[in-house]
Scaffold this motif. Structure first.
Motif, PDB file in Angstrom:
ATOM      1  N   PHE A 223       0.836  -1.202   0.000  1.00  0.00           N
ATOM      2  CA  PHE A 223       0.000   0.000   0.000  1.00  0.00           C
ATOM      3  C   PHE A 223       0.874   1.257   0.000  1.00  0.00           C
ATOM      4  CE2 PHE A 223      -2.807  -3.287   1.611  1.00  0.00           C
ATOM      5  CZ  PHE A 223      -3.988  -3.019   0.924  1.00  0.00           C
ATOM      6  N   PRO A 224       0.310   2.409  -0.396  1.00  0.00           N
ATOM      7  CA  PRO A 224       1.094   3.652  -0.422  1.00  0.00           C
ATOM      8  C   PRO A 224       1.701   3.971   0.937  1.00  0.00           C
ATOM      9  CG  PRO A 224      -1.001   3.954  -1.567  1.00  0.00           C
ATOM     10  CD  PRO A 224      -1.067   2.614  -0.906  1.00  0.00           C
ATOM     11  N   LEU A 225       2.762   4.763   0.912  1.00  0.00           N
ATOM     12  CA  LEU A 225       3.499   5.098   2.124  1.00  0.00           C
ATOM     13  C   LEU A 225       2.596   5.738   3.168  1.00  0.00           C
ATOM     14  CD1 LEU A 225       6.203   5.318   3.625  1.00  0.00           C
ATOM     15  CD2 LEU A 225       6.572   7.521   2.483  1.00  0.00           C
ATOM     16  N   HIS A 226       1.735   6.651   2.751  1.00  0.00           N
ATOM     17  CA  HIS A 226       0.861   7.326   3.716  1.00  0.00           C
ATOM     18  C   HIS A 226      -0.023   6.324   4.439  1.00  0.00           C
ATOM     19  CE1 HIS A 226      -2.987   9.295   4.880  1.00  0.00           C
ATOM     20  NE2 HIS A 226      -2.164  10.196   5.376  1.00  0.00           N
ATOM     21  N   THR A 227      -0.537   5.339   3.720  1.00  0.00           N
ATOM     22  CA  THR A 227      -1.389   4.324   4.343  1.00  0.00           C
ATOM     23  C   THR A 227      -0.592   3.473   5.308  1.00  0.00           C
ATOM     24  OG1 THR A 227      -2.848   4.278   2.419  1.00  0.00           O
ATOM     25  CG2 THR A 227      -2.915   2.362   3.875  1.00  0.00           C
ATOM     26  N   ARG A 228       0.608   3.079   4.911  1.00  0.00           N
ATOM     27  CA  ARG A 228       1.451   2.263   5.790  1.00  0.00           C
ATOM     28  C   ARG A 228       1.766   3.013   7.084  1.00  0.00           C
ATOM     29  NH1 ARG A 228       4.626   1.487   1.035  1.00  0.00           N
ATOM     30  NH2 ARG A 228       6.445   2.462   2.030  1.00  0.00           N
ATOM     31  N   ASP A 229       2.011   4.307   6.959  1.00  0.00           N
ATOM     32  CA  ASP A 229       2.397   5.094   8.126  1.00  0.00           C
ATOM     33  C   ASP A 229       1.208   5.465   9.010  1.00  0.00           C
ATOM     34  OD1 ASP A 229       5.000   5.013   7.314  1.00  0.00           O
ATOM     35  OD2 ASP A 229       5.031   7.033   6.463  1.00  0.00           O
ATOM     36  N   SER A 230       0.010   5.564   8.425  1.00  0.00           N
ATOM     37  CA  SER A 230      -1.118   6.143   9.163  1.00  0.00           C
ATOM     38  C   SER A 230      -2.128   5.134   9.672  1.00  0.00           C
ATOM     39  CB  SER A 230      -1.847   7.151   8.269  1.00  0.00           C
ATOM     40  OG  SER A 230      -2.441   6.493   7.154  1.00  0.00           O
ATOM     41  N   LEU A 231      -2.201   3.941   9.080  1.00  0.00           N
ATOM     42  CA  LEU A 231      -3.328   3.052   9.390  1.00  0.00           C
ATOM     43  C   LEU A 231      -3.365   2.653  10.862  1.00  0.00           C
ATOM     44  CD1 LEU A 231      -5.765   1.568   8.247  1.00  0.00           C
ATOM     45  CD2 LEU A 231      -4.304  -0.433   7.922  1.00  0.00           C
ATOM     46  N   ALA A 232      -2.226   2.251  11.419  1.00  0.00           N
ATOM     47  CA  ALA A 232      -2.222   1.822  12.827  1.00  0.00           C
ATOM     48  C   ALA A 232      -2.674   2.958  13.735  1.00  0.00           C
ATOM     49  CB  ALA A 232      -0.825   1.340  13.216  1.00  0.00           C
ATOM     50  N   ARG A 233      -2.213   4.175  13.448  1.00  0.00           N
ATOM     51  CA  ARG A 233      -2.599   5.321  14.268  1.00  0.00           C
ATOM     52  C   ARG A 233      -4.089   5.630  14.113  1.00  0.00           C
ATOM     53  NH1 ARG A 233       0.324   8.512  11.979  1.00  0.00           N
ATOM     54  NH2 ARG A 233      -1.107   9.741  10.729  1.00  0.00           N
ATOM     55  N   VAL A 234      -4.577   5.572  12.877  1.00  0.00           N
ATOM     56  CA  VAL A 234      -5.990   5.895  12.631  1.00  0.00           C
ATOM     57  C   VAL A 234      -6.900   4.881  13.316  1.00  0.00           C
ATOM     58  CG1 VAL A 234      -7.756   5.917  10.829  1.00  0.00           C
ATOM     59  CG2 VAL A 234      -5.622   7.154  10.490  1.00  0.00           C
ATOM     60  N   VAL A 235      -6.566   3.596  13.202  1.00  0.00           N
ATOM     61  CA  VAL A 235      -7.398   2.565  13.822  1.00  0.00           C
ATOM     62  C   VAL A 235      -7.410   2.714  15.335  1.00  0.00           C
ATOM     63  CG1 VAL A 235      -7.578   0.074  14.209  1.00  0.00           C
ATOM     64  CG2 VAL A 235      -7.136   0.935  11.924  1.00  0.00           C
ATOM     65  N   ALA A 236      -6.260   3.069  15.916  1.00  0.00           N
ATOM     66  CA  ALA A 236      -6.181   3.226  17.373  1.00  0.00           C
ATOM     67  C   ALA A 236      -6.930   4.468  17.845  1.00  0.00           C
ATOM     68  CB  ALA A 236      -4.723   3.294  17.809  1.00  0.00           C
ATOM     69  N   THR A 237      -6.697   5.600  17.178  1.00  0.00           N
ATOM     70  CA  THR A 237      -7.313   6.844  17.646  1.00  0.00           C
ATOM     71  C   THR A 237      -8.796   6.920  17.307  1.00  0.00           C
ATOM     72  OG1 THR A 237      -6.612   8.013  15.633  1.00  0.00           O
ATOM     73  CG2 THR A 237      -5.140   8.114  17.536  1.00  0.00           C
ATOM     74  N   ARG A 238      -9.252   6.160  16.324  1.00  0.00           N
ATOM     75  CA  ARG A 238     -10.682   6.077  16.031  1.00  0.00           C
ATOM     76  C   ARG A 238     -11.373   5.061  16.936  1.00  0.00           C
ATOM     77  NH1 ARG A 238     -12.899  10.312  13.233  1.00  0.00           N
ATOM     78  NH2 ARG A 238     -11.371  11.082  11.765  1.00  0.00           N
ATOM     79  N   LEU A 239     -10.619   4.494  17.869  1.00  0.00           N
ATOM     80  CA  LEU A 239     -11.144   3.584  18.882  1.00  0.00           C
ATOM     81  C   LEU A 239     -11.795   2.348  18.277  1.00  0.00           C
ATOM     82  CD1 LEU A 239     -12.598   6.308  21.282  1.00  0.00           C
ATOM     83  CD2 LEU A 239     -10.461   5.046  21.540  1.00  0.00           C
ATOM     84  N   LEU A 240     -11.174   1.849  17.199  1.00  0.00           N
ATOM     85  CA  LEU A 240     -11.645   0.624  16.566  1.00  0.00           C
ATOM     86  C   LEU A 240     -10.983  -0.609  17.162  1.00  0.00           C
ATOM     87  CD1 LEU A 240     -11.723   1.781  12.827  1.00  0.00           C
ATOM     88  CD2 LEU A 240     -13.661   1.458  14.368  1.00  0.00           C
ATOM     89  N   LEU A 241     -10.085  -0.407  18.130  1.00  0.00           N
ATOM     90  CA  LEU A 241      -9.410  -1.526  18.789  1.00  0.00           C
ATOM     91  C   LEU A 241      -9.999  -1.750  20.176  1.00  0.00           C
ATOM     92  CD1 LEU A 241      -5.652  -0.841  17.907  1.00  0.00           C
ATOM     93  CD2 LEU A 241      -7.286  -2.303  16.708  1.00  0.00           C
ATOM     94  N   THR A 242      -9.933  -2.989  20.626  1.00  0.00           N
ATOM     95  CA  THR A 242     -10.441  -3.333  21.951  1.00  0.00           C
ATOM     96  C   THR A 242      -9.618  -4.476  22.517  1.00  0.00           C
ATOM     97  OG1 THR A 242     -12.459  -3.895  23.174  1.00  0.00           O
ATOM     98  CG2 THR A 242     -12.122  -5.006  21.067  1.00  0.00           C
ATOM     99  N   ASP A 243      -9.830  -4.789  23.769  1.00  0.00           N
ATOM    100  CA  ASP A 243      -9.135  -5.913  24.388  1.00  0.00           C
ATOM    101  C   ASP A 243      -9.744  -7.223  23.896  1.00  0.00           C
ATOM    102  OD1 ASP A 243      -7.491  -4.238  25.881  1.00  0.00           O
ATOM    103  OD2 ASP A 243      -8.927  -4.119  27.524  1.00  0.00           O
TER     104      ASP A 243
END
Length: 665
Positions: free
Chosen positions: A447-467
């Protein structure tokens, strides 16, 4: 009547606790003042509903609502003006709040007020002339439209209803000109005389220089807070005033609240303004740092309280992040979901529990599934229709006779803040048990560089992760939860996972392209093999339909291990793997388990028949749609029987498996 959201008792208590902490202007300032409370949660978690309910609770005291997402982007002083308009509304048995300093300042920065910048004396005469009387350049009809637009912008929260809106349009709040002049002039005077300071403010408002624009915003927001302090010093009140700020992660939200927090620090004295905000992106909320994907300290509604906020303030504070207090809205419990689905439960008793299990209590998802289930009531074969509920089309729209399937509409709603590339990448990452493993395994490399760099941060800060949820009998329709935790010598890493509801929807998109499903799970299995994670290797092998290898491995482990609970841990961890086709609505899950055994594991089915049926039944039971009817999940009988058979026929005999069988009785 505003509907009370479920599960916000702790937030109500925090709200009332902060509302009643009114500053005592006769005593020396004490304490830390009020926090900026931010209700956070992923899209659809009920933030707006919670804010509206809090506005309803406080509707007999000064309050105002502003949505940064629905209104056009506003500068901080424009937001302050709209909030002041709402706060100044006359309420029964309440003296209205007056904003003389802010009113004078807004008058001076009005774009229609032209002062001669080349001649200071003439500019002051022009300003005096403008201040002598009310100027109304708009015809009456245009003024009504302007006030109506303003009311729509601030969306006042109130009890009385439409009559209040009409009265405000006919006669908007006003104050005596003498009050504006006397109090306002006194406040603006300083190093410069009041008239000089106001002329200078007018000139700054016409500048395109960002520093000048910031100076105007700062001065008028100072006036806003000074007016509030002055009103509460003039007349003691029993509640702080409240501003409810929705979507502060949209343009303009942070700018306004950042300035408000900065001015609170500079004043060094508490003010009577309680700000309660909502945000779906905690990356836009500068709260106190905490370890974890989101990077911000989040409290549950049950933990929230003024004392909890005060205890968390560092001594000394390194920055202003301590002023922000983030409370994460939780999902609905099974009981709360049942309460929402009371009308449906009498005719379709499985619908509320299925809605809760599929969404893990996500409020918007629960409501969508209950609405879709209501359209099934009275039809033949309700269980088959419920199993296929995600494929049902949504109600018709203005552009089409019927909407898209529910799963497509829900996916679009939940992920609409992501770019197309981020969404495509997330579709592949959803295959991993833990989100970090997907990133570490190189799924983002193409995937493009921006996606590689941003996806983990976006998923975490959008609160899409849980225990992660403990994998045991409860997750498959049995009883008991957490009893296998900490029994395995090499347990799963336990990292954050995608929320079950968006993950379910993303897995359906991944499964739509079988070659893509195979490639992604194959790459993840290779990475886990290289890094020594045997349970995850088997997890992805099962997702790839390599059932023979999985059953044969579990058969060997059953003979080798002396601890039955360790084997059970491995069994549940492996059979939590996703299915490419999790449910066939018209086919019973028990029959499908036997069919899959014959198709996918002919070798194991012949040599280890009970274990093969157990593995496939637990695999299917990982999807709640295969556990209908809810009162007697059909797979439970098969799981119970296979555990009992293994308990008596395994060598050595495993009494622990009899105990496990009882959980499915």
């Amino acid at each position: 009547m505003t509907e009370r959201p479920l599960g916000i008792q702790g937030i109500e208590a925090l709200y009332e606790e902060c509302r009643t902490r009114v500053p005592d202007h006769k005593a020396a300032p004490a304490g830390h003042g009020l926090p900026a409370i931010v209700l956070v949660g992923p899209r659809g978690s009920g933030k707006t509903a919670a804010l509206k309910w809090l506005g309803h609770l406080g509707s007999r005291r000064p309050h105002a609502y502003f949505d940064f997402d629905s209104a056009a982007p506003r500068r901080p002083h424009e937001v302050a003006g709209r909030l002041a308009y709402g706060l100044s509304h006359r309420l029964p048995r309440q003296t209205p709040l007056l904003f003389p300093r802010l009113t004078l300042g807004l008058f001076v920065v009005d774009p229609e007020l032209f002062l001669d910048a080349t001649d200071p004396e003439r500019a002051k005469k022009q300003l005096r002339r403008a201040l002598r009387g009310p100027r109304d350049p708009h015809p009456a009809a245009e003024r009504v439209v302007a006030v109506a637009g303003l009311l729509q912008d601030i969306n006042l929260v109130r009890i009385p209803g439409i009559s209040l809106l009409a009265s405000l349009i006919r006669q908007p709040p006003s104050m005596p000109l003498r009050v504006t002049r006397h109090t306002g002039f006194a406040w603006y005077s300083g190093p410069l005389a009041a008239m000089d300071a106001l002329v200078e403010l007018n000139q700054l408002s016409r500048s395109e220089d960002p520093a000048d624009r910031a100076a105007v915003d700062r001065r008028l927001c100072e006036a806003f807070l000074a007016d509030l302090r002055g009103e509460y010093a003039r007349r003691q009140r029993d509640r702080n005033c409240v501003v409810l700020l929705d979507n502060i992660d949209a343009p303009g939200g942070r700018e306004f609240l950042d300035l408000l927090m900065e001015l609170r620090d500079a004043a060094g004295a508490p003010d009577p303004l309680l700000a309660v905000a909502g945000a779906a992106n905690v990356g836009r909320v500068p709260g106190m740092f905490a370890t974890g994907p989101a990077g911000v300290r989040l409290r549950s509604p049950e933990q929230a309280g003024y004392a909890d906020w005060e205890r968390s303030i560092p001594d000394p504070p390194p920055n202003r992040s301590w002023r922000w207090y983030c409370v994460r809205l939780r999902g609905l419990t099974a009981g709360e979901t049942a309460q929402l689905g009371t009308n449906i439960a009498t005719r379709l008793p499985d619908a509320p529990l299925l809605a809760h299990r599929l969404t893990d209590g996500h409020p918007w998802g629960v409501r969508q599934l209950l609405t879709a289930s209501a359209r099934i009531v009275g039809r033949e074969g309700p269980e088959a229709l419920l199993r296929g509920v995600l494929s049902r089309t949504t109600p018709a729209t203005a552009d089409a006779d019927e909407g898209p399937p529910l799963e497509a509409a829900a996916r679009e709603y939940l992920l609409r803040d992501l770019t197309d590339d981020q969404r495509r990448a997330l579709v592949e990452c959803c295959a991993a048990r833990e989100f970090d493993a997907a990133c570490d395994a190189g799924l983002l490399d193409r995937f493009p560089l921006h996606t590689r760099d941003s996806l983990a941060r976006v998923v975490a800060t959008r609160l899409l992760l849980t225990d992660p949820v403990p994998q045991d009998a409860e997750t498959r329709g049995g009883r008991g939860s957490g009893y296998l935790e900490r029994v395995h010598p090499h347990p799963l890493r336990g990292g954050s996972v995608l929320h079950p509801w968006p993950r379910l929807l993303l897995l359906r998109e991944l499964a739509a392209v079988p070659d893509r499903w195979t490639a992604v799970h194959g790459r993840l299995r290779t990475w886990h093999t290289e890094h020594g994670h045997p349970l995850d290797v088997l997890y992805h092998s099962l997702a790839l339909h390599e059932v023979d290898e999985v059953v044969e491995h579990l058969a060997r482990r059953l003979a080798e291990l002396s601890d039955t609970e360790v084997w059970l841990y491995e069994l549940y961890a492996v059979t939590a793997a996703p299915l490419r086709e999790p449910v066939l609505p018209e086919q019973s899950a028990t029959l499908r388990a036997e069919q899959l055994a014959a198709e996918l594991a002919p070798r194991a089915f012949a040599a280890h028949t009970p274990l093969t049926l157990l593995v496939l039944s637990l695999w299917l039971a990982s999807d709640p749609r295969n556990r209908l009817p809810g009162a007697q999940p059909e797979l439970n009988r098969t799981i119970n029987a296979m555990f009992q058979y293994l308990a008596m026929r395994s060598a050595p005999t495993r009494v622990g498996l009899l105990h496990e069988a009882a959980k499915y009785a």
